[in-house]
Design a protein around this motif. Structure first.
Motif, PDB file in Angstrom:
ATOM      1  N   ASN A 319      59.518 -29.595  69.910  1.00  0.00           N
ATOM      2  CA  ASN A 319      60.758 -28.611  68.532  1.00  0.00           C
ATOM      3  C   ASN A 319      61.146 -28.261  67.416  1.00  0.00           C
ATOM      4  O   ASN A 319      61.868 -27.366  66.749  1.00  0.00           O
ATOM      5  CB  ASN A 319      62.331 -29.991  68.719  1.00  0.00           C
ATOM      6  CG  ASN A 319      62.040 -29.949  70.988  1.00  0.00           C
ATOM      7  OD1 ASN A 319      61.558 -29.262  71.458  1.00  0.00           O
ATOM      8  ND2 ASN A 319      62.467 -31.092  71.250  1.00  0.00           N
ATOM      9  N   GLN A 320      60.410 -29.132  66.187  1.00  0.00           N
ATOM     10  CA  GLN A 320      60.604 -28.799  65.024  1.00  0.00           C
ATOM     11  C   GLN A 320      59.689 -27.565  65.035  1.00  0.00           C
ATOM     12  O   GLN A 320      60.302 -26.761  64.239  1.00  0.00           O
ATOM     13  CB  GLN A 320      59.498 -29.464  64.170  1.00  0.00           C
ATOM     14  CG  GLN A 320      59.350 -29.666  62.751  1.00  0.00           C
ATOM     15  CD  GLN A 320      58.543 -30.517  61.968  1.00  0.00           C
ATOM     16  OE1 GLN A 320      57.774 -31.473  62.243  1.00  0.00           O
ATOM     17  NE2 GLN A 320      57.686 -29.531  61.186  1.00  0.00           N
ATOM     18  N   HIS A 321      58.695 -27.005  65.311  1.00  0.00           N
ATOM     19  CA  HIS A 321      58.124 -25.876  65.443  1.00  0.00           C
ATOM     20  C   HIS A 321      58.387 -24.526  66.212  1.00  0.00           C
ATOM     21  O   HIS A 321      58.920 -23.722  65.337  1.00  0.00           O
ATOM     22  CB  HIS A 321      56.479 -25.814  66.194  1.00  0.00           C
ATOM     23  CG  HIS A 321      55.472 -26.634  65.494  1.00  0.00           C
ATOM     24  ND1 HIS A 321      55.477 -25.991  63.831  1.00  0.00           N
ATOM     25  CD2 HIS A 321      54.274 -27.082  64.979  1.00  0.00           C
ATOM     26  CE1 HIS A 321      54.293 -26.965  63.681  1.00  0.00           C
ATOM     27  NE2 HIS A 321      53.574 -27.483  64.042  1.00  0.00           N
ATOM     28  N   TYR A 322      59.179 -24.779  66.830  1.00  0.00           N
ATOM     29  CA  TYR A 322      60.089 -23.732  67.344  1.00  0.00           C
ATOM     30  C   TYR A 322      60.882 -23.452  66.373  1.00  0.00           C
ATOM     31  O   TYR A 322      61.726 -22.599  66.322  1.00  0.00           O
ATOM     32  CB  TYR A 322      60.976 -23.998  68.574  1.00  0.00           C
ATOM     33  CG  TYR A 322      61.569 -23.688  69.371  1.00  0.00           C
ATOM     34  CD1 TYR A 322      61.318 -22.211  70.330  1.00  0.00           C
ATOM     35  CD2 TYR A 322      63.210 -23.968  69.208  1.00  0.00           C
ATOM     36  CE1 TYR A 322      62.060 -21.204  70.812  1.00  0.00           C
ATOM     37  CE2 TYR A 322      63.650 -23.509  70.219  1.00  0.00           C
ATOM     38  CZ  TYR A 322      63.745 -21.411  70.419  1.00  0.00           C
ATOM     39  OH  TYR A 322      64.428 -20.590  71.357  1.00  0.00           O
ATOM     40  N   GLU A 323      62.146 -24.750  65.759  1.00  0.00           N
ATOM     41  CA  GLU A 323      63.415 -24.083  65.208  1.00  0.00           C
ATOM     42  C   GLU A 323      62.352 -24.262  63.468  1.00  0.00           C
ATOM     43  O   GLU A 323      63.212 -22.627  62.602  1.00  0.00           O
ATOM     44  CB  GLU A 323      63.929 -25.870  64.145  1.00  0.00           C
ATOM     45  CG  GLU A 323      64.671 -26.694  65.761  1.00  0.00           C
ATOM     46  CD  GLU A 323      65.567 -25.763  66.745  1.00  0.00           C
ATOM     47  OE1 GLU A 323      66.034 -24.697  66.003  1.00  0.00           O
ATOM     48  OE2 GLU A 323      65.742 -25.585  68.027  1.00  0.00           O
TER      49      GLU A 323
END
Length: 657
Positions: A319-323
């Motif tokens: 989720n962090q990388h995606y955002e």
């Protein structure tokens, strides 16, 4: 290329040796000794220097061999469960010296008044006492050796077998003459003979040095060979990206890359242009900006219409990388996310987009390894925190690629020694510089008696609108360890700051519960997050300016540094409070080291020194060599020389083909 521990023609069984019948062969097999090479490399575990020293010159607490005359009748006393103590006085170099043997009652008849005795033991200069470890009956000069034989056979019997191998077999493998001359090394045969039959301290040192270099050199050759096998030259591997388009994109970034980031991008893009598959490790401390380096290279792949994937170990990190990627690339890349909690409908849509080539970048957890996940043209694989994936998992993802180009990323600074051994078959790029404006995290150490100060520091950050992480080592109370547990700490913070401010997250929660708790903290609905080490990797909250770690002495330096890296991710000054009551010198030293430096690479070196290579990655870490004589920490300089020579030799061999 010779196997590391095959210096005699392999396949020569031990039962061909003189004096080795079926029973002896079976005993040797119990020790995993089947071949004559196994005999030669079953080295002594310790040496006893039988060279007699003058007691007047002996250092306190040193292990020494002395000789003298027994002056009193040996007294034998038994106590506690059959334990015994044998005591007598000896005249050693004119000094009346007490000699004590523990649990060796049979020596009483060997110590005779007015007769000569030679003793090996530890000398206490203050008490003029020797804690005797053995009586030496073989009075020849030099060393006696100890083998690990698990009581299967006597050391003398095994020593005769070793002598038989040296006397009857030809050693057909050695270090190159040029290296022996350059580094003043012995022949391998002579060095191994000295290790089994040592003559002097200096000779033993030179022999050990030779065998250490041989082990490290052979291992590096093995890595070079592995690298050559895995990285076959083929023009198909070339990613001929649009360099002008890539430069224009980099110029639109709202910040300037650091020198190390630019170097990392150049390394990877240079690999893209080669006709050999990329196999690179990108090391960078927490918050150093590895993700943007990888992202720029993803954009390079996009310029030729091909795909990239980032595989991460946790959904939180996905989720962090995606955002992060969405925020940086906006409409420049088509990015999707695939995790275990992705709905069936959403997954079908993503799978269709991957097959049609409509998705440039997929951020995924282990879910990407499922058989139904197929790409159109996957040409760039990024594996984040690669040590959390097994070899087979990495290979399964590689099998989905169109062009085999793999970038491994880690936020765990790896000591140079382990980088050379564990990742020696990879190219390595290192990001040491932190982005401009980042301030080092101020770290302080507090005892549990100073909890009022800790709470006041947290309150000060809350009053300024900032968030705080609080980490505990256990989920529930332990009957055996006096540790603060996460539930107890959660309740203490709720009592102090109110339930509307504090959130609890730990590894035993269901994924949806954990993700919900993280979300409340990330969106600043809750300003204090109480957790176990699940937040070590993956969560990014720039508003968080304080990290409190309870029972910090229970964590290694690398884990503490990873936790500390969750703060200091903006231009604001951040703080890390270590709350601990260390009971050992080692634990106290870790606290002092953490408060003295924020350099992850320096910490990783210290961590390796304190914990050893086996514990640094975990005892099951594959690829970490188990040497007979060499030591990864003690011999790191020799390792670097051995690597340089192995690369030179291997490149010469490749060129001459």
């Amino acid at each position: 290329m010779c196997a590391m521990y095959e210096v005699i023609t392999p396949g020569t069984p031990v039962h061909g040796l003189k004096g080795v019948g079926e029973k002896t062969a079976e005993k040797l097999h119990e020790l995993e000794i089947r071949d004559v090479n196994d005999v030669v490399f079953h080295l002594p575990t310790s040496y006893v220097d039988q060279s007699v020293v003058d007691l007047r010159e002996a250092e306190h607490d040193s292990s020494i061999t002395v000789e003298g005359t027994v002056k009193t009748e040996p007294k034998l006393a038994f106590f506690r469960r059959g334990m015994s103590r044998l005591t007598c006085f000896m005249d050693i170099d004119g000094i009346y010296t007490k000699v004590v043997f523990f649990n060796q009652p049979y020596l009483k008849d060997k110590l005779i008044i007015d007769e000569f005795a030679r003793v090996y033991g530890k000398f206490d200069r203050n008490k003029l006492e020797i804690n005797g470890q053995r009586l030496i009956f073989d009075t020849s000069p030099g060393y006696s050796v100890k083998y690990s034989l698990n009581r299967v056979m006597h050391a003398k019997t095994f020593s005769k077998l070793v002598a038989e191998v040296f006397g009857s077999h030809h050693f057909n493998h050695d270090l190159p003459e040029a290296l022996k001359s350059k580094y003043q090394l012995w022949s391998l045969r002579d060095a191994l003979h000295e290790l089994h039959f040592p003559k002097s301290r200096d000779a033993l040192h030179d022999a050990r040095r030779t065998v250490k270099f041989y082990e490290l050199y052979q291992f590096q050759l093995k890595l070079m060979h592995k690298r050559s096998e895995e990285r076959v030259r083929n023009d198909h591997y070339i990613i001929d990206y649009d360099i002008e388009r890539l430069k224009r994109f980099i110029s639109t970034l709202p910040f300037e890359l650091t020198g190390d980031q630019k170097a990392g991008v150049n390394d990877i893009c240079r690999d893209f242009k080669q006709n050999i598959s990329m196999h690179r490790l990108l090391q960078g401390d927490v918050g150093s900006g590895k993700t943007i380096v990888a992202g720029i290279c993803v954009y390079a792949v996009k310029t030729i219409g091909e795909q990239s994937v980032v595989m991460v170990p946790t959904e939180v990190l996905a989720n962090q990388h995606y955002e992060s990627f969405k925020d940086t690339f906006k409409d420049e890349l088509t990015i999707e996310r695939l995790t275990g909690s992705t709905s069936r409908k959403e997954k079908d849509r993503i799978l269709e987009g991957l097959r049609l080539g409509e998705i440039d970048l997929l951020i995924a957890t282990h879910a990407v390894l499922e058989d139904d996940v197929a790409f159109n043209r996957l040409s760039f694989i990024i594996i984040d925190e690669q040590h959390r994936f097994g070899v087979k998992q990495r290979q399964k993802l590689q099998a989905k690629s169109y062009r085999k180009n793999i970038l491994y990323m880690t936020a765990t600074p790896i000591p140079r020694t382990l980088s050379i051994t564990t990742f020696g078959d990879m190219d390595v790029s290192i990001i040491r510089e932190m982005p401009k404006g980042r301030k080092p995290v101020e770290t302080s150490w507090h005892t549990f008696d100073e909890m009022d100060q800790v709470m006041a520091a947290v309150r000060a950050q809350l009053n300024e609108g900032y968030s705080t992480y609080v980490v505990a080592p256990l989920i529930e109370e332990s009957e055996t360890l006096d540790l603060k547990n996460v539930n107890e700490i959660y309740q203490a913070f709720v009592d102090h700051f109110g339930e509307e401010t504090v959130e609890l997250v730990h590894g035993r929660m269901k994924p949806e519960e954990k993700n919900h708790g993280m979300h409340l903290f990330e969106t600043l609905e809750k300003k204090i997050l109480i957790s176990t080490t699940v937040i070590e990797v993956g969560i990014n909250v720039p508003n968080a300016t304080m990290m409190v770690i309870f029972n910090a002495e229970r964590f290694g330096l690398s884990t503490l540094h990873q936790l500390r890296g969750r703060v200091g991710r903006s231009s604001r000054q951040s703080y890390c409070l270590l709350v601990s009551q260390p009971q050992t010198d080692n634990a106290k030293l870790r606290m002092e080291i953490m408060t003295s430096t924020s350099d992850g690479f320096e910490l990783s070196e210290r961590d390796l020194e304190m914990r050893g290579p086996g514990d640094y990655f975990g005892v099951r870490q594959s690829g970490l060599p188990q040497f007979k004589v060499a030591d990864l920490i003690e011999d790191y300089r020799m390792l670097e020389y051995a690597r340089k020579e192995a690369i030179s030799i291997f490149e010469h061999m490749e060129d001459s083909r």
